[in-house]
Each structure stands twice: as structure tokens, then as C-alpha cells.
Design an enzyme around this catalytic site. Structure first.
Site, PDB file in Angstrom:
ATOM      1  N   GLY B 100     -20.222  19.976 -18.213  1.00 60.74           N
ATOM      2  CA  GLY B 100     -20.371  20.300 -19.947  1.00 60.74           C
ATOM      3  C   GLY B 100     -19.168  21.162 -19.580  1.00 60.74           C
ATOM      4  O   GLY B 100     -17.443  20.488 -19.985  1.00 60.74           O
ATOM      5  N   SER B 196     -18.381  14.549 -14.054  1.00 60.15           N
ATOM      6  CA  SER B 196     -18.040  15.478 -14.810  1.00 60.15           C
ATOM      7  C   SER B 196     -17.572  16.564 -14.572  1.00 60.15           C
ATOM      8  O   SER B 196     -16.788  17.110 -13.448  1.00 60.15           O
ATOM      9  CB  SER B 196     -18.382  15.449 -16.545  1.00 60.15           C
ATOM     10  OG  SER B 196     -17.904  15.671 -17.369  1.00 60.15           O
ATOM     11  N   TYR B 197     -17.360  17.737 -15.761  1.00 59.46           N
ATOM     12  CA  TYR B 197     -18.105  18.707 -15.072  1.00 59.46           C
ATOM     13  C   TYR B 197     -18.530  19.302 -13.713  1.00 59.46           C
ATOM     14  O   TYR B 197     -18.314  20.453 -13.279  1.00 59.46           O
ATOM     15  CB  TYR B 197     -17.655  20.321 -16.404  1.00 59.46           C
ATOM     16  CG  TYR B 197     -17.010  21.309 -16.194  1.00 59.46           C
ATOM     17  CD1 TYR B 197     -15.401  21.843 -15.594  1.00 59.46           C
ATOM     18  CD2 TYR B 197     -17.404  22.307 -15.403  1.00 59.46           C
ATOM     19  CE1 TYR B 197     -15.142  22.833 -15.764  1.00 59.46           C
ATOM     20  CE2 TYR B 197     -16.876  23.796 -15.369  1.00 59.46           C
ATOM     21  CZ  TYR B 197     -15.604  23.603 -14.920  1.00 59.46           C
ATOM     22  OH  TYR B 197     -15.283  24.900 -14.890  1.00 59.46           O
ATOM     23  N   ASP B 403     -13.296   5.208 -18.978  1.00 57.73           N
ATOM     24  CA  ASP B 403     -13.954   6.700 -19.305  1.00 57.73           C
ATOM     25  C   ASP B 403     -12.142   6.993 -19.959  1.00 57.73           C
ATOM     26  O   ASP B 403     -11.260   6.875 -18.728  1.00 57.73           O
ATOM     27  CB  ASP B 403     -14.845   7.618 -18.900  1.00 57.73           C
ATOM     28  CG  ASP B 403     -13.873   9.468 -18.521  1.00 57.73           C
ATOM     29  OD1 ASP B 403     -14.735   9.382 -19.863  1.00 57.73           O
ATOM     30  OD2 ASP B 403     -14.359   9.364 -17.206  1.00 57.73           O
ATOM     31  N   HIS B 455     -17.664   6.721 -18.949  1.00 56.23           N
ATOM     32  CA  HIS B 455     -18.023   8.715 -18.321  1.00 56.23           C
ATOM     33  C   HIS B 455     -18.932   8.545 -16.880  1.00 56.23           C
ATOM     34  O   HIS B 455     -19.273   9.363 -16.433  1.00 56.23           O
ATOM     35  CB  HIS B 455     -17.962   8.896 -19.345  1.00 56.23           C
ATOM     36  CG  HIS B 455     -17.373  10.650 -18.867  1.00 56.23           C
ATOM     37  ND1 HIS B 455     -16.591  11.505 -18.006  1.00 56.23           N
ATOM     38  CD2 HIS B 455     -18.499  11.365 -19.167  1.00 56.23           C
ATOM     39  CE1 HIS B 455     -16.331  12.597 -18.207  1.00 56.23           C
ATOM     40  NE2 HIS B 455     -17.844  12.894 -17.906  1.00 56.23           N
TER      41      HIS B 455
END
Lengths: 482, 482
Positions: B100, B196-197, B403, B455
Site C-alpha cells: 500500500g 508491492s510496497y 504491471d 502486479h
């Protein structure tokens, strides 16, 4: 089929047409018979196709057969012509060409992409294409040059001379002779479309038409050309292909770095640099592992028995020149196989007027000998673009952006090399509320991408391809609001 | 649910387990009850989930609930833990984290990607995932930090301090406290995975573990980390993102040229250059038109009523620093909506021990306030990679190559910046006879791509993701023959 029988069949067809003209609804398609919408001006015609096996019922006529382009040598090209679904007399005429060189516009364009009858996955029949381009135009598919599909020469030495110029000349002759068969199309608004290596054929034929149009007796009403994932300018096409392979994670940073540092694609001697040559071989090697024409779809993994076919279809050639490796067109080896089965059926060949119903002709979707023996290829058709733009001929170029063979980067590099002023800057175009791709307009040229489409764009995006084709014919920008 | 009731429900479950242990075949899955294959050493447990609405019958146990990480402030993190499908006592423990920042590992990882129960498309139920990663490991999903999903603090000022360090510290405390609940996992082989994050979270937590492992009483048997499309090194992630947008035909040559000429992503002052800033805004603007997390899939075009949700999910932020725009994780706004509906059902919350069955907690898949207020973010975790590699911790990085948010180019640029020697050069890896992607091995690090995956890779490639996860756990190269 003898003439007498053809006449009988034609009359039978005409009779059915007449008694069925009461707003007959066929399936869910809600077509009306042409009698309601504007009648064909065509006379009875030997080439009318009346009994194509498995053909779904339709209310437009289609014709197939040979046009002799050289009486002396016995050269004849095979065409398949579909009238527009409605009001054919008011719609333009579009010639479609596939590339290769050596591949069939009938096997690819007509029956895998944009024709009304798409070859079925069992290889035995055909099914109706809801997004056929003959919704918008009269569509003429040509197997070109000789040696492609059913097209042939009775003079074997003709095959030694095949190349861009030979192809353009025969296609030009074909057109004039075809207009003699179909005189009502003689002055019709005319476009040429094609993909892949037809990126060379289409401008080359357009230039011949443009030049010869100075003679009014030869005038053809050429309005524009439409090019899909077209080979355009070998040096930039090469550069785009290797940059694309790297940015799409097909090859390593290391391989790409070597290419960047050692390859001069504008040289006549590109491959004499061993580091460059080896690094480019590495790109081709990695692409053999997937479908270069559609990066993200699975390969057709057929039975082990057909592994030879696969290698045939995946053949890649790097010439000792800076010419592009002219990999065979198309994208789905399985679909290719189905087409091959269909066009090698005796009843199909009879219906298409290529066989007497007794002797089978050998048809293949691509002819590797032509590919291998290609004599001349223009390194760039950009000078032709410039001539046509100056002459007011509309040029639209589109690119399926998941094709590794003539990738979107190649096309952008090539167009960029033209140095045209931008008139409408980069923006999305839409179809059914989704982004179909992006487009940019230049003085005299429109460029558009198809998001997520491989080499043979209409196979992947039939509905948006048809919408785009319609915009091209209207000369209007693709839809730029959701 | 009170303790007494929980005990009754648990015993009922245990009883059913016992009488069903006769090689019961459930549907077509052919699972055997665990009693046949190695018994769980877990005692009766308050957090056992026994009546999750719509849950398909399975033969493994799963647990959900809170772990208090700070008694004083009343901070508690929510977890959901699935034992391995078979022989959980012999399988490693894997912690999964989403990014996020502000997004839920339960909403994404557990129920959209790799857990055994995938949220159904009607938002009311769940369905069994045939490619759940708990086939290979005991899977622990954590909603982290506080403010994410059900995780919370009773001290409002805690929310002002959220950032990388806060998150790592609480996650570390969580682990030790969770081991007190599940002591049989205390010395189990342990891995951390995320996407991701979480590309920041995972190494940061791994480093805390690694550093604290010097104290034997705190030792956690950390064996490796697994990172999917991870944010890694902001400067190279930015460069990769804009190069990827250009090479994938999302932005024009002109925009990319401006970025190349004017942006210095390694500067602390990147956005003070107006030309750079405007050109990057143009990239973000074009990406708003499609799903940046999956370039070639359609957007979820919901009812017009939910257009606010869409803009919320597509929000993109470009900070006045060189920090990456921390776009919310995940890829399918529709799937996100289904998760949202499911976890806001009272009976679901009751089953997961987050509600008493009377008071509904507000759950959202991503918390934008956390995203907006993030206090500290490491610009690069590459120094942590180096420390972990030196310490013998296995690092695998994978990248879904369609992605646009943390694209394969970003990940390659970041890994390249490490300067590790290559031990196995770039080659394809395979799954079910197709190229799943390519991989390259470095000293201490394995990098692999997933061809055609967005992603959240396992959403797109569930079967090959599971095979890849298995290879990671074994420490074996991905399959490199067809």
C-alpha cells in the site's frame, strides 16, 4: 464446375434470394436481403461462390477465382472478393494483403482476421465473423505473389525473380484485370490495407497506382492506405525489435547492452560485428521459446508428431544484410493448421474455382521457398510515405502492442524518422468504454496502437478493429472519449 | 462469541473430524484428513475458525484473531493463519504481507491471491483455491500496520507515527507474541513473502529479525524472503516506471524524451524541475485511463454510482520528494469490491473473531489515510539485501511483466544496482510446457519474471505461482526445461 452447372447454381441462388426477401431473419443476425437496401449491379458471374462447404447463410455475394496477370508465362493470381454486407454499390473497395513474404491473404486476413467466414477450430468448417470488415466495405483478398496459396505461374523461372518489385507489378496488373471482371468497381473509392511484410507491399503498390494515375485511362481512385504492424524501415524496425525484446523482459540487460554498444543497424554491414550478431541471435533464440507474434498468449503445443510444423512456423532468418528477418506472418500455429486443413479439401477447392473437383491443389498458408528466395526488398518505404502524403493519400498505421515481430517501438521509430509535425498529440482511443489503445496524429498520417493485441490485430481485437477500420474509411479520428 | 461457546464449537468440529477420518473424499479434491498424514500438535485454540460463512469443506485448520503488540496503547494486529493442507508439522511457516501502505494482506493475499479461500465474485461467499500456497507451507497473513483491515490502536496518536520503522517494529513484536499462541512454530523454518510496497516491509522486518537473532532467546529461524513486484529503490523504480510506460506505448516518444532529458530521480529535488514534473504527470494521467497494475486487462467499469470508488482506487500521488507514488496495491477494482462486501458481513466478522456478532467493524481493503500520512519510507532497501545475502538469507524476487506500477524494468534496474555477479544467465522457466517467464541467478539472489502477469502475480498465474513458490521453498531453480 462447367459453365452450365455454374449458371444453374447461380440461378438457384438468385431464386432463393428472391423468395426470401421478406425481411428474413437469419439466426440472431437480423440481416435483410440486399434487395431491400440497394441492389448489386454485378451481372451473372462465373466466379460467384455458391456452395462453399459449411458456409453460414448470408445475404451478400462473394466471388473467388483466378486473374491471369501474364498470358505469356501463364501467371495467375487467386482472389476472394466479398461484397459489402449491405449497399455494396455505395461502399468503398478495399484490397487486403498479407505479408511473409510468401503468406496467404486468404489463409490469414480473410479467414483468420477480417473476412466474414473464419476458419473453425476443427479445420473442417467455417463460422460467421460478427466483426467482418465487409460490414464497412467491399473486401478483396489477394494471394500475392505467385507461389502464395493458389496463385501460380506456369513458367518456373518466374519464381526466381520474386521480390518487392515483381509483387507490386503483378498486383497492379491484377487490379486492372480484376476491374474488367468487376467493372462497377472501376471508379470506386479504393483503399489498400495489409499487415506485417505487406507494410512494404501496400505502399509499393500504392506508389505504382499513384504514378500511373497520371494516365487517365489507368486511373484508380486510391484514397488511402492502412498498415498494421508493418515492416517499414529495416534499420529502425531492427532497433525497435531489440529494444522491445529487452523492455518486455524477453532478453537480459546484458544482451541488450551488447546490442546497443555494437550494432549499427543503418550500416550495410551490421552482422559483420560478431558481438552484435551473437547478441541478436540471442534475441531470436529467446523468441523461439514463445510466440513472437503475441507475447502473452500460450504457444500451440500440438502433438509431438507435429513438432516439425512448429519449427517451420517459428523459423527465423537473419540475413547477412540489414534486412529484417522476414518471419512468417500470423500468430496462432493452431489456427494456421486449421486453415491448412480447410483449404486442402477438394470440395472447398471446387467451390472456390481452383479445382475441377477431381484434382487437389496443394495449398499452404505460407510458402517458405518464397520467403527464402526473396530477391529484392526495399530497405525503407518512408520515401513512398512522403510521396503519398504530398499527393493527399491518407495513411493510417496501427500497431498491436504485444507483438514482438514488428513491435510498436519499431513502428514509432520508423514514423519518428519521417519527422512529420504532430497535429493531435498522444491520447487514448476507446471502444466499449475501455482504452483500445493510444493514437497520435501527424500531418498526413495517423498512428494508433491496439492495447494487448498481437501481430495480426483483428484476431485479438475483432470488435475494436472493425470500429477503427470504419474510422479510417470515414477519415475521422478514432473515438477519443470513453 | 464467549469462551464457553467457542469450546463447544471447537469440540463439535473435532468430533466431525474424527468420524470423518476414513479417507473421506471431498468433491474431486481427494484430500485425506490430516490424521492420516501427520497430526497437528496444536492444542485447542480460541482463534480456531470454525464457522466461516460459505467456507468449502477442507481438512486443515485455520485460525484468525488479534495479537496485541502494545498493551499500553492498546495496539493489536489482526492475522489469519492457515495450516498447510497436509503434514503442517513438517512444512515451513511463511508470513505474507501486502503493501500500500495501508492495504490488507487478508483482502489481497489471502482472499484474492494465494490463500485457500478466494472471495467469490458475488461478494457474498468464498470458493476454494486449487492453487493455494498452503499446499506447500503454513501460511500466516498479517494486516499491518494498525489501521489496516481490522488491525487497530486505542491510542489515536499512534496513527501519526506510521511508517516503515513503526510497521517493522510492530510486525516483529507480533511474530514473537504469535509464537506464544502457536508455540510449535517457534523454531520452524521461516520465510517472509510479500508484494508491492511490502518490497520495503519484507526486507525491513527480515533485517530486524536478523539483527535480533544475535540474542538466542529471540531467535527466529529466518531462511529467506520472497518479493513480488516489489518497491525496492525509489530512484530506479521511478526510472523503470517511466521507461516501461514509454516502451509499452502508454506515453508518447515526446513525453519520454522530456523525462529522459530533465528528470534526475536520484536527486532529492526531482520535482522542482517543472518540465520533468509535468512530463511525469502526463505518465500518471495516461495510466489513469487503464489498469496500471495490469496493462492488458479491462478496467472494472462498474455502475456509475460507484465511480467514486474507482477514482479512490486509481488514486496516484506524486510526492514532493523522490519517493515513489504509493498507489494502492492489487489489480482488480471489482475483486476489491467483492472483498469489501465479504469482510463487512457480521457473520464473517464473528467467525473471524473480530466482532461479538452484534457490532460491525468497518473494514476496507485499503486505508487511504495511512497511505497519505506515511511518515517514513526507506528510499532503498538494497543495503538490507546486501546484509541479508551476506548472512545467507535466501532472496528471490519475481516480477509480473505486465504491471506498470512496479514494472519489470524497475526491478531489473534495482537489482542491477546491486552489482551482484551472475551465476546462471538469463533463460526461460517453464510450467505446463509453456514459458512462464525468464530467470537469472546472481550470487545470493534469484530473479524471475512471470510472462503476462500483472502486479498481483498469483491472481493472473495461480498454477505457475504455486510451482514457483515451491521451488523457492526448496531452494531449487525454477524448471528450465519444457
Amino acid at each position: 464446375m462447367g459453365f452450365g452447372l455454374r449458371v444453374v447454381v447461380y440461378f438457384a441462388f438468385a431464386f432463393v434470394s428472391t423468395i426470401s426477401s421478406l425481411h428474413l431473419v437469419i439466426g440472431e443476425r437480423h440481416w435483410r436481403w440486399r434487395d431491400d437496401e440497394g441492389s448489386s449491379s454485378l451481372p451473372k458471374h462465373d466466379d460467384l461462390v455458391t456452395n462453399l462447404p459449411g458456409q453460414p447463410p448470408v445475404d451478400f455475394r462473394h466471388y473467388a477465382g483466378f486473374v491471369t496477370v501474364n498470358e505469356l508465362n501463364g501467371r495467375a493470381l487467386f482472389y476472394w472478393f466479398y461484397e459489402a454486407m449491405s449497399r455494396p454499390d455505395q461502399k468503398p473497395l478495399v484490397l487486403w494483403l498479407n505479408g511473409g513474404p510468401g503468406c496467404s491473404s486468404v489463409g490469414y486476413g480473410a479467414t483468420q482476421e477480417i473476412g466474414p467466414f473464419i476458419v473453425d477450430t476443427d479445420g473442417r468448417g467455417i463460422k460467421f465473423n460478427n466483426f467482418s470488415w465487409n460490414q464497412e466495405a467491399n473486401m478483396l483478398f489477394l494471394e500475392s505473389p505467385i507461389g502464395v496459396g493458389f496463385s501460380y505461374s506456369n513458367t518456373s523461372t518466374d519464381y526466381d525473380n520474386l521480390g518487392d518489385e515483381f509483387t507490386a507489378n503483378d498486383a497492379y496488373t491484377f487490379l486492372h484485370k480484376w476491374f474488367m471482371k468487376f467493372p462497377s468497381y472501376r471508379t470506386r473509392t479504393f483503399y489498400i490495407a495489409g499487415e506485417s511484410y505487406a507494410g512494404k507491399y501496400v505502399p509499393e503498390l500504392a506508389e505504382l497506382i499513384y504514378d500511373n494515375n497520371k494516365d487517365p485511362s489507368l486511373h484508380i481512385n486510391l484514397n488511402g492506405i492502412l498498415l498494421g504492424n508493418p515492416e517499414t524501415y529495416d534499420a529502425e524496425d531492427w532497433r525497435g525489435m531489440v529494444d522491445y525484446a529487452w523492455s518486455h523482459a524477453v532478453v537480459s540487460d546484458e544482451t541488450h547492452k551488447t546490442i546497443t554498444e555494437t550494432c549499427d543497424f543503418k550500416s550495410n554491414d551490421t552482422w559483420s560485428n560478431e558481438d552484435c550478431s551473437e547478441a541478436v541471435d540471442e534475441v531470436l533464440k529467446q523468441y523461439k521459446e514463445i510466440d513472437i507474434f503475441s507475447l502473452y498468449t500460450p504457444l500451440c503445443i500440438a502433438d509431438t508428431a507435429s513438432s516439425d510444423d512448429k519449427s517451420l512456423l517459428q523459423v527465423m532468418m537473419k540475413r547477412k544484410s540489414n534486412m529484417m528477418p522476414r518471419i512468417l506472418g500470423g500468430f496462432d500455429p493452431c489456427l494456421d493448421g486449421y486453415a491448412n486443413a480447410f483449404y486442402n479439401k477438394l470440395d472447398v477447392q471446387k467451390a472456390l474455382h481452383v479445382s475441377d473437383g477431381h484434382h487437389l491443389r496443394n495449398w499452404s498458408i505460407c510458402n517458405l521457398n518464397i520467403f527464402d528466395g526473396w530477391a529484392d526488398s526495399k530497405p525503407s518505404v518512408l520515401p513512398i510515405y512522403q510521396k503519398l502524403i504530398a499527393g493527399g493519400v491518407r495513411i493510417w498505421v496501427y500497431s498491436g502492442d504485444t507483438d514482438g515481430r514488428v513491435p510498436v517501438l519499431s513502428t514509432r521509430y520508423s514514423i519518428s524518422a519521417l519527422g512529420l509535425p504532430v497535429t493531435k498529440s498522444w491520447r487514448p482511443w476507446y471502444h466499449e468504454k475501455q482504452v483500445s489503445g493510444w493514437f497520435q496524429e501527424y500531418e498526413g498520417l495517423t498512428f494508433a496502437t491496439f492495447r494487448g493485441a498481437g501481430h495480426a490485430v483483428p484476431c485479438f481485437k475483432p470488435s475494436s478493429s472493425l470500429a477503427f477500420f470504419s474510422a479510417f474509411l470515414q477519415g475521422e479520428s478514432p473515438t477519443s472519449s470513453r
